[in-house]
Design a protein around this motif. Structure first.
Motif, PDB file in Angstrom:
ATOM      1  N   TYR A  68      74.917  71.675  76.834  1.00 37.48           N
ATOM      2  CA  TYR A  68      74.431  72.382  75.645  1.00 37.48           C
ATOM      3  C   TYR A  68      75.551  73.050  74.846  1.00 37.48           C
ATOM      4  O   TYR A  68      75.271  73.744  73.872  1.00 37.48           O
ATOM      5  CB  TYR A  68      73.380  73.421  76.048  1.00 37.48           C
ATOM      6  CG  TYR A  68      72.151  72.793  76.648  1.00 37.48           C
ATOM      7  CD1 TYR A  68      71.223  72.137  75.842  1.00 37.48           C
ATOM      8  CD2 TYR A  68      71.932  72.814  78.021  1.00 37.48           C
ATOM      9  CE1 TYR A  68      70.104  71.528  76.394  1.00 37.48           C
ATOM     10  CE2 TYR A  68      70.815  72.216  78.584  1.00 37.48           C
ATOM     11  CZ  TYR A  68      69.906  71.566  77.764  1.00 37.48           C
ATOM     12  OH  TYR A  68      68.813  70.967  78.320  1.00 37.48           O
TER      13      TYR A  68
ATOM     14  N   ILE B 291      69.578  73.786  64.215  1.00 43.82           N
ATOM     15  CA  ILE B 291      69.853  75.223  64.272  1.00 43.82           C
ATOM     16  C   ILE B 291      70.858  75.588  63.189  1.00 43.82           C
ATOM     17  O   ILE B 291      71.837  74.864  62.975  1.00 43.82           O
ATOM     18  CB  ILE B 291      70.431  75.587  65.662  1.00 43.82           C
ATOM     19  CG1 ILE B 291      69.455  75.192  66.776  1.00 43.82           C
ATOM     20  CG2 ILE B 291      70.783  77.060  65.738  1.00 43.82           C
ATOM     21  CD1 ILE B 291      68.117  75.876  66.734  1.00 43.82           C
TER      22      ILE B 291
ATOM     23  N   TYR C 250      67.518  77.950  70.591  1.00 48.52           N
ATOM     24  CA  TYR C 250      66.280  77.215  70.838  1.00 48.52           C
ATOM     25  C   TYR C 250      65.239  78.120  71.496  1.00 48.52           C
ATOM     26  O   TYR C 250      64.037  77.989  71.236  1.00 48.52           O
ATOM     27  CB  TYR C 250      66.542  75.974  71.689  1.00 48.52           C
ATOM     28  CG  TYR C 250      66.817  74.735  70.861  1.00 48.52           C
ATOM     29  CD1 TYR C 250      65.792  73.863  70.523  1.00 48.52           C
ATOM     30  CD2 TYR C 250      68.106  74.443  70.404  1.00 48.52           C
ATOM     31  CE1 TYR C 250      66.030  72.726  69.756  1.00 48.52           C
ATOM     32  CE2 TYR C 250      68.359  73.310  69.633  1.00 48.52           C
ATOM     33  CZ  TYR C 250      67.315  72.458  69.318  1.00 48.52           C
ATOM     34  OH  TYR C 250      67.555  71.334  68.544  1.00 48.52           O
TER      35      TYR C 250
ATOM     36  N   ARG D 244      63.043  79.890  69.096  1.00 53.47           N
ATOM     37  CA  ARG D 244      62.087  79.027  68.402  1.00 53.47           C
ATOM     38  C   ARG D 244      61.019  78.461  69.344  1.00 53.47           C
ATOM     39  O   ARG D 244      59.879  78.266  68.927  1.00 53.47           O
ATOM     40  CB  ARG D 244      62.858  77.909  67.699  1.00 53.47           C
ATOM     41  CG  ARG D 244      63.703  78.469  66.536  1.00 53.47           C
ATOM     42  CD  ARG D 244      64.889  77.619  66.170  1.00 53.47           C
ATOM     43  NE  ARG D 244      65.602  78.183  65.023  1.00 53.47           N
ATOM     44  CZ  ARG D 244      66.547  79.122  65.111  1.00 53.47           C
ATOM     45  NH1 ARG D 244      66.882  79.620  66.307  1.00 53.47           N
ATOM     46  NH2 ARG D 244      67.129  79.591  64.021  1.00 53.47           N
TER      47      ARG D 244
ATOM     48  N   PHE E 268      60.547  72.052  67.750  1.00 51.05           N
ATOM     49  CA  PHE E 268      61.832  72.276  68.421  1.00 51.05           C
ATOM     50  C   PHE E 268      61.795  71.752  69.867  1.00 51.05           C
ATOM     51  O   PHE E 268      62.833  71.334  70.403  1.00 51.05           O
ATOM     52  CB  PHE E 268      62.218  73.755  68.349  1.00 51.05           C
ATOM     53  CG  PHE E 268      62.783  74.131  67.016  1.00 51.05           C
ATOM     54  CD1 PHE E 268      64.144  74.002  66.768  1.00 51.05           C
ATOM     55  CD2 PHE E 268      61.963  74.591  65.994  1.00 51.05           C
ATOM     56  CE1 PHE E 268      64.684  74.320  65.528  1.00 51.05           C
ATOM     57  CE2 PHE E 268      62.482  74.910  64.750  1.00 51.05           C
ATOM     58  CZ  PHE E 268      63.851  74.776  64.516  1.00 51.05           C
TER      59      PHE E 268
ATOM     60  N   TRP F 265      64.490  69.244  71.564  1.00 49.78           N
ATOM     61  CA  TRP F 265      65.113  69.563  72.861  1.00 49.78           C
ATOM     62  C   TRP F 265      64.950  68.389  73.832  1.00 49.78           C
ATOM     63  O   TRP F 265      65.921  67.958  74.478  1.00 49.78           O
ATOM     64  CB  TRP F 265      64.457  70.820  73.421  1.00 49.78           C
ATOM     65  CG  TRP F 265      64.953  71.278  74.765  1.00 49.78           C
ATOM     66  CD1 TRP F 265      64.580  70.783  75.981  1.00 49.78           C
ATOM     67  CD2 TRP F 265      65.898  72.318  75.025  1.00 49.78           C
ATOM     68  NE1 TRP F 265      65.229  71.463  76.997  1.00 49.78           N
ATOM     69  CE2 TRP F 265      66.043  72.407  76.432  1.00 49.78           C
ATOM     70  CE3 TRP F 265      66.622  73.202  74.220  1.00 49.78           C
ATOM     71  CZ2 TRP F 265      66.889  73.338  77.038  1.00 49.78           C
ATOM     72  CZ3 TRP F 265      67.453  74.126  74.827  1.00 49.78           C
ATOM     73  CH2 TRP F 265      67.592  74.192  76.213  1.00 49.78           C
TER      74      TRP F 265
ATOM     75  N   ASN G 284      64.089  75.615  79.133  1.00 55.88           N
ATOM     76  CA  ASN G 284      64.841  76.659  78.443  1.00 55.88           C
ATOM     77  C   ASN G 284      64.684  78.007  79.139  1.00 55.88           C
ATOM     78  O   ASN G 284      65.662  78.753  79.306  1.00 55.88           O
ATOM     79  CB  ASN G 284      64.394  76.733  76.983  1.00 55.88           C
ATOM     80  CG  ASN G 284      65.159  77.742  76.181  1.00 55.88           C
ATOM     81  OD1 ASN G 284      64.885  78.933  76.234  1.00 55.88           O
ATOM     82  ND2 ASN G 284      66.143  77.260  75.427  1.00 55.88           N
TER      83      ASN G 284
END
Length: 332
Positions: free
Chosen positions: A157, A176, A188, A191, A203, A207, A239
């Motif tokens: 990431y 982003i 992220y 969101r 989003f 991802w 996440n």
């Protein structure tokens, strides 16, 4: 060969499709209900399958890596994903909740100990469970090792993998604003947990697409467009775990505690060109784990469906069955 043809060719190595002989929901008593299924031989050698993500789910294909005459195969959807409820929820959803869920499933099914079979995040959870409950683990069979370290998150990431896959990386990053691109996991997160389901889903698909684009060595760089419900659970849970560093006490927790696996045999099946979970981590783990057999698969990436990885995993499980005196290998 494109990604899809690679996935199709892996099927030739698997056992025929099989239906569960048991399906149930187990109430964990804290608002979560976990979907569990069993297939194969009810009196066979128990093996529990830990899917990836966090936030993925078990699938019918995962039943097919095991000789159904030899193995009692247990699969379950981890908290918040698949058929488990509540869907996409991160409340009461940590690594340690999952470890307790595995214990609850083991006890509910009357299993003393089992082989733990997991890939990617499933490998992480397998290792953490084994370290926490070594007396319950007969063997560990792992694929695409992820050790839940900051270095691994930075690789995937923070632009490392993007050096090899600039087109899908640009699509993922450019969702982003530039002033937030220094920490894409945090950006992220804002969101994916905005409270606006449409925004969260948009989003979430981005991802999931970034990860899917890099899963196979046969990929053309297109991550596809995952169904909204699946993507939202997958992205939110993944996440959530990454923002919280896997809920581990320290960076490098698995390697720091690997001595607790000293008496447990293990096999790691690792794609040589795994862009999501680079092979270095699997090698480091094998170096620190005395009874570990590391098998690097050339021309393979991260996905369970890579032909070389599927073939090797079936071979490993057939060999274990033969060593246990359970069955001759299934006629091919």
């Amino acid at each position: 060969m494109d990604k899809n043809s690679g996935q199709k060719s892996a099927v030739q190595y698997l056992y025929p499709p099989i239906d569960p002989f048991d399906q149930r929901m187990i109430d964990m008593g804290d608002g979560h209900k976990i979907y569990v299924e069993q297939c194969g031989n009810p009196r066979g050698l128990p093996v529990i399958v830990l899917h990836g993500g966090p936030g993925g789910a078990c699938s019918p294909a995962m039943r097919r890596y095991f000789d159904p005459r030899a193995y009692r195969v247990v699969l379950f959807d981890q908290r918040g994903c698949g058929r488990s409820q509540p869907h996409a929820s991160v409340e009461g959803n940590t690594t340690w909740h999952l470890v307790r869920d595995i214990e609850a499933i083991r006890e509910a099914l009357g299993i003393e100990d089992f082989i733990v079979f997991g890939g990617s995040w499933g490998a992480t959870l397998s290792l953490i469970y084994g370290i926490s409950h070594p007396e319950r683990v007969r063997r560990l069979v792992l694929r695409g090792v992820f050790m839940m370290t900051q270095a691994e998150l930075d690789w995937f990431y923070g632009g490392g993998a993007g050096q090899f896959w600039p087109e899908p990386w640009a699509r993922f990053r450019d969702m982003i604003p530039e002033d937030e691109q220094g920490d894409l996991i945090a950006a992220y997160h804002r969101r994916l947990f905005s409270g606006n389901v449409l925004e969260e889903t948009r989003f979430a698909r981005a991802w999931a697409s970034w990860e899917n684009a890099l899963a196979s060595v046969y990929s053309n760089g297109s991550g596809g467009d995952a169904p909204g419900d699946y993507a939202r659970a997958f992205a939110r849970l993944e996440n959530h775990y990454f923002v919280n560093a896997g809920f581990l006490e320290e960076d490098g927790w698995i390697l720091n505690n690997v001595d607790r696996l000293a008496d447990i045999p293990g096999v790691i099946v690792q794609g040589r060109y795994d862009m999501i979970c680079p092979p270095r981590r699997a090698w480091e783990l094998a170096q620190a784990w005395p009874d570990c057999d590391l098998r690097m698969i050339r021309n393979a990436g991260h996905a369970l469906s890579e032909p070389g990885i599927s073939a090797e995993l079936v071979r490993v499980m057939d060999k274990i069955a033969a060593e246990e005196g359970l069955q001759d290998p299934w006629p091919r």
